[in-house]
Design a protein around this motif. Structure first.
Motif, PDB file in Angstrom:
ATOM      1  N   GLY A   1       5.683   1.603   0.518  1.00  0.00           N
ATOM      2  CA  GLY A   1       4.757   0.781  -0.565  1.00  0.00           C
ATOM      3  C   GLY A   1       5.038   1.114  -2.015  1.00  0.00           C
TER       4      GLY A   1
ATOM      5  N   GLN B   1       0.858  -1.310   0.076  1.00  0.00           N
ATOM      6  CA  GLN B   1      -0.072   0.050  -0.023  1.00  0.00           C
ATOM      7  C   GLN B   1       0.982   1.215   0.110  1.00  0.00           C
ATOM      8  OE1 GLN B   1      -2.575   0.219   3.310  1.00  0.00           O
ATOM      9  NE2 GLN B   1      -3.462   2.234   2.723  1.00  0.00           N
ATOM     10  N   LYS B   2       0.635   2.244  -0.792  1.00  0.00           N
ATOM     11  CA  LYS B   2       1.328   3.240  -0.930  1.00  0.00           C
ATOM     12  C   LYS B   2       0.998   4.105   0.028  1.00  0.00           C
ATOM     13  CE  LYS B   2       1.545   3.109  -6.230  1.00  0.00           C
ATOM     14  NZ  LYS B   2       0.710   2.053  -6.337  1.00  0.00           N
ATOM     15  N   GLN B   3       2.014   4.885   0.777  1.00  0.00           N
ATOM     16  CA  GLN B   3       1.847   5.747   1.803  1.00  0.00           C
ATOM     17  C   GLN B   3       2.689   6.688   1.835  1.00  0.00           C
ATOM     18  OE1 GLN B   3       1.883   3.817   5.666  1.00  0.00           O
ATOM     19  NE2 GLN B   3       0.495   5.132   6.683  1.00  0.00           N
TER      20      GLN B   3
END
Length: 125
Positions: A26, A1-3
């Motif tokens: 991520g 998950q990109k964060q």
């Protein structure tokens, strides 16, 4: 998950300095153009600065000469060094990944960009 997680905001007096950091996770930061935007109370979001994957940079007219953007891909971090801060620099500052980094700040955002939650910067006299 990109964060994206911003930090470094807070209170500062006019003329002071502040350095914001944005840590990415991520995704591989190296391949992305990154940007900083801000939103002042009652105003629209505006582009502050951007840096492309080759470390080329662009700045908004209001901050040129006072702000420096940089990136450390090994640390997955983008920085925004702000000097000679003014009251009008007050706002929420957002780190944004996958911007269109060019000489037109109003063109930086795009549907494929993703935003951090922001960090508050308050310049008070």
């Amino acid at each position: 998950q990109k964060q994206l997680v911003e930090s470094g905001g807070g209170l500062v007096q006019p003329g002071g300095s502040m350095r914001l950091s944005c840590v990415a996770s991520g995704f591989t930061l190296d391949y992305y153009a990154m940007g900083w935007f801000r939103q002042a109370p009652g105003k629209e979001r505006e582009g502050v600065s951007c840096i492309n994957s080759r470390a080329g940079t662009h700045y908004g007219d209001d901050v040129k000469g006072r702000v420096t953007i940089s990136r450390d891909n090994a640390r997955k971090t983008v920085y925004l060094q702000m000097n000679s801060l003014k009251v009008e620099d007050t706002g929420v500052y957002y780190c944004v990944a996958n911007v269109e980094c060019n000489s037109h700040p109003y063109k930086w955002n795009n549907p494929d960009a993703y935003w951090g939650p922001g960090t508050q910067v308050t310049v008070y006299s």
